[in-house]
Every structure is written in C-alpha cells, then in structure tokens.
Design an enzyme around this catalytic site. Structure first.
Site, PDB file in Angstrom:
ATOM      1  N   LYS A  78      32.330 -13.419  -1.680  1.00  0.00           N
ATOM      2  CA  LYS A  78      31.816 -13.887  -2.972  1.00  0.00           C
ATOM      3  C   LYS A  78      31.469 -15.371  -2.877  1.00  0.00           C
ATOM      4  O   LYS A  78      32.233 -16.151  -2.289  1.00  0.00           O
ATOM      5  CB  LYS A  78      32.871 -13.651  -4.057  1.00  0.00           C
ATOM      6  CG  LYS A  78      32.399 -13.940  -5.485  1.00  0.00           C
ATOM      7  CD  LYS A  78      33.484 -13.559  -6.491  1.00  0.00           C
ATOM      8  CE  LYS A  78      33.074 -13.848  -7.917  1.00  0.00           C
ATOM      9  NZ  LYS A  78      34.118 -13.457  -8.890  1.00  0.00           N
ATOM     10  N   SER A 153      32.802 -10.638 -12.764  1.00  0.00           N
ATOM     11  CA  SER A 153      31.796 -11.492 -12.172  1.00  0.00           C
ATOM     12  C   SER A 153      31.512 -11.183 -10.703  1.00  0.00           C
ATOM     13  O   SER A 153      30.534 -11.677 -10.138  1.00  0.00           O
ATOM     14  CB  SER A 153      32.252 -12.960 -12.291  1.00  0.00           C
ATOM     15  OG  SER A 153      33.455 -13.180 -11.565  1.00  0.00           O
ATOM     16  N   SER A 177      37.533  -9.531 -12.932  1.00  0.00           N
ATOM     17  CA  SER A 177      36.278  -9.693 -12.190  1.00  0.00           C
ATOM     18  C   SER A 177      36.226  -9.017 -10.832  1.00  0.00           C
ATOM     19  O   SER A 177      35.183  -9.015 -10.184  1.00  0.00           O
ATOM     20  CB  SER A 177      35.956 -11.183 -12.022  1.00  0.00           C
ATOM     21  OG  SER A 177      35.566 -11.745 -13.252  1.00  0.00           O
TER      22      SER A 177
END
EC number: 6.3.5.7
Length: 489
Positions: A78, A153, A177
């Site tokens: 990420k 997210s 997330s």
C-alpha cells in the site's frame, strides 16, 4: 492453473522443488499486471525492474538453501508505507514527489525474507475513505464488477490480490481499511492487535488506531504473512515487546469443536442487506455444524462507535497532517502573497476534499471550548466500547458477524454523501477503537458479489481467529472468482 493464480504456499512448494524459479513467478505476475491493470487501476506505480532484480536475488537464496515461506513471492505494498528510493505518495498531491530514504519496518522484514515487490497500491488519500475514490491519481475498480468500488482505504491492495496481480499485499487498517475492501473483493484481510505489527514507516493517519496487516488469497497465506510482519520494533514506541512470538501456521486446524462463538444482536439491524444477512446466518449454521457453540451477545455501545471514531480519528489526523506545510516537505505553492498565504495555498492545493473535511472536523473537536464536549467525550465512549468487548469475551472465544453491511456499491454512488460512505465501516470501526484483532474472509455471494464474514478475537489472540477462519474456509469452500465485468464467473 497459471502461476499468478496460485497461493503463497502453492508457489512456495514449486519453488522448494525447483520446478519454477522466482524470476519465472515474477514474470508471470508482471505479465498479469500488464493484462488487467488497465481495467482495475489497482496500482499507483509498477516496479518491474526492481522486481526482477529482487527475484534474481531470491533465486540465489534458493540455490544457497535459504528458502523460507516468502522467498520469491510477489507482493504489492500500500502506497502509504515507505519504500526506500521508490515514490511513496499516500495517493495525495501533497506527497506526489516524495521518495523516502528508508523502508518501513514491514517492508524491511519482507525484503529480508526475499519477497518481491511488484508495485505500490492505490488508496484513499492518506488512507481516509471507504471506496478508494478519494485518490488524487485514479479510481480503483472492483475486479468482480468494474462499475463498483473495491472498498477502502486499502482498495488497491485488495483489488490487486483479487485480480491476481500479486500473491499477497499489505494494507493498513484505521477503521476497517483492510477488512472492508477484503470483504468487497472476496479475499482474506486481517487487522492484527494494535501494537503487534510495527507502524514505523507507515505514514500516520490516526496514530492510536492505525495498524498494518496482510491481504491474501486464503487463510493459510494470512498466517504466513503474519509470521513475517509481527514482532517487537524499538523504532515504534507503540510496538509491544512482551508478547511471545507465535508461529501462526500452528493454528491452522479444522477442529473447532467446543469453541464458543458469539454474535451480537446489534449486527442484524436496519441497513444490513438481506443477501449479506442470509450469508452471515448460513455461516453461523456452518460453525454450529462444525461443533462450535453459538451464543448471542450484546455490544450495547456499538451504536456510538462510528461517531466516537470520526471524532478521535479526525482529531489525530488534524494533528498528524499539520506537518505538511509546504516548507519542511510536501507540496509547495508557487504563487502566494506572504508566509501565512503560502501555508494556506500549499495545503489547499495539496490536500483533497475528504482530507480537508477530516482536518477541519478534527481541529474543531480539539479547539478551545469544544475539547470536552467532543474529543473528551469520544474518549470516554471508546472506553465503554472496550469494556463491551471485555465483557463479551468472558463468555465467548471469538465474535463473528458481517464485515460490511452491503456488497460493493457503484462507483460515484456515495461520493457526495459522506455520511452514507462512513456507514460502510459500521461493523469494523469498533474493533479498531478497542485495539482488537479482526479478520474478514469470504462466506458467500449476494447479487453475484462477495460477502465478507468478520471474526474478532481477544487482544493478541490472532491464533484463535485463524483457527476459526481456517475451519470455516475448509467447510465453506468458496471458489468463485471475479469476472472483471459484473459478478462472479
């Protein structure tokens, strides 16, 4: 099956037997990225040259007899985790050109084991969002239906695993997330206990809530990655050093007879999709058939969790993001009148709408005259929610329920309605508030789209969660795959 379709442990078996090389595995994933990335938009950047170099190093490790579970295995990170000499943007114009001089601890751990990074994943800007529509660069699509969101997210991390662009990925979870996008993309995602995984090198959103965790194709892979990233780190002041290091693979047993599994009546409320509700009820029946004891519990303060979370998280975000002023680092405005104007213009240009909304909310909650009315009250509610879970865990070993109240929603459907967007995290937020571990795994389909089952455990009891998840996964046998058009194939 193609190499890119295999799990970590299946690839590891082939690499151990020297039936394939790490370079061949990596090339298979790089080819897959070239094929599907234009449709999915899961990655902010691809690191092909870096990946081939790492794969060659992994092959040397294998020849020297130094192979472990992650040697030569492709991973996506990420893009809010620092990667040395590789751009780390947090999907924000504020950090568009930021190249870290060091690696996050989790990235260092993976590198030392010979894992191969093939790209950095898209996310909601600074990890603030539930759909990956808040990225400054692109909107990630759900591989199951390209007109729907992958969740957020960590939407890019989950979509990249679901689309077979990597064998596993790392995400971060502040209010759901990792688990929510894992649910929407039909993969396994785990938020470990707060403090179990180092946050050093993770760009901070809300420091008392953020936690890094794995997103994988199955529960076995989840245990493998957890082994690699957990452990005390003196560079992170919140990293716990008095927890015995576990081999999480030891908990992968399909025997759960006598395990006490709780479900909260508050889970089955208005707003829970009928298809999701049916899948969760079927999951409870499966656990019962496996010999587990099902008990109803109550989490009476759950209704207040979302409000408390958005006050605490926004307050911490307003503090953490104050450092981006256009002078020390971050986007700097080219046109301004004076110093104050430079701060204002730099931050206005650098931050997106959702980040600004949360900074303003957090600053307001911390301001003189409102601190006690909002922030202090939210901290008290946080304590009550933790006590709710402590009481429940006196009677049960794990708590199960839905990860998300709905399946993946359409792109653009909730962008202009932030409150509707926030409700996507109604089942995941309480777990972060209490600092507990939680895992999402697929438990069925609704409208041709995956439904996630959330399993929550006691502090540092990831093993029991993995045991329950592994047993359920074997019994459920979820084999549906994304179609890249609409629903399952």
């Amino acid at each position: 099956m193609e190499l890119h379709e295999l799990t970590i442990h299946e690839l590891n078996d082939l690499l151990k037997k020297k039936e394939v090389s790490a370079v061949e595995v990596t090339n298979s994933y790089l080819k897959r990225i070239n094929e599907v990335e234009p449709k999915v938009d899961a990655l902010i950047c691809e690191t092909a040259d870096f990946a081939i170099k790492k794969a060659e190093e992994a092959d040397k490790m294998i020849r020297d007899g130094n192979i472990n579970d992650l040697t030569g295995i492709p991973v996506v990170i990420k893009d809010n985790m620092c990667t040395e000499n590789i751009r780390t943007t947090c999907a924000s114009k504020m950090l568009e050109d930021f190249i870290p001089p060091y690696n996050a601890t989790v990235v260092e751990n993976l590198n030392s084991l010979g894992a191969v990074m093939v790209g950095k994943a898209n996310l909601d800007e600074f990890a603030m969002g539930s759909s990956t529509e808040n990225s400054a660069f692109k909107t990630t699509k759900n591989p199951w239906d390209l007109e729907r969101v992958p969740g957020g997210s960590s939407g890019g991390s989950a979509a990249s695993v679901a689309a077979d662009e990597c064998a596993f990925s790392l995400g971060s979870d502040t209010g759901g997330s990792i688990r929510q996008p894992a649910s929407l993309c039909g993969v396994v995602g785990m938020k470990p206990t707060y403090g179990l995984v180092s946050r050093y090198g993770l760009v901070a959103f809300a420091s008392s809530l953020d936690q890094i965790g794995p997103i994988t194709k199955d529960v076995t892979d989840c245990a493998i990655v957890l082994n690699a990233i957990t452990g005390h780190d003196p560079k992170d002041s919140t990293s716990v050093d008095n927890v015995r290091k576990s081999d999480y693979k030891e908990f992968l047993k399909d025997e759960i007879k006598g395990m006490k599994i709780g479900y909260a009546k508050e889970f089955f409320r208005q707003g829970l999709d009928e298809g999701v509700k049916k899948s969760i009820e079927n999951a409870l029946k499966t656990f019962e058939e496996l010999g587990a004891e099902i008990r109803e519990i109550s989490l009476k303060y759950m209704d207040y969790a979302l409000a408390a979370y958005y006050i605490v998280a926004s307050a911490e975000a307003s503090s953490n993001l104050a450092r981006y002023d256009g002078i020390r680092y971050g986007h700097a405005a080219e046109k301004y009148e004076d110093l104050i104007d430079m701060y204002m213009v730099s931050r206005s240009e650098g931050f997106g709408k959702e980040v600004k909304r949360r900074i303003m909310l957090g600053t307001y909650a911390l301001s003189s005259g409102y601190y006690d009315a909002y922030y202090n009250k939210a901290l008290k509610v946080r304590t009550l929610i933790k006590q709710d879970y402590e009481k429940a865990f006196q009677d049960v070993d794990v708590i199960v329920g839905p990860t998300s109240p709905t399946v993946a929603f359409k792109i653009g459907e909730r962008v202009e309605d932030p409150l509707a967007m926030y409700l996507a995290d109604v089942y995941t937020v309480p777990v972060n508030i209490a600092g507990l571990p939680g895992l999402s795994l697929p438990c069925g389909l609704s409208e041709g789209l995956p439904v996630g089952l959330q399993i929550v455990g006691k502090h540092f009891d990831e093993g029991t969660i993995l045991n329950a998840a592994y047993a359920f996964e074997k019994a459920c046998n979820f084999t549906a795959k994304p179609s890249f058009k609409g629903g399952a194939k």
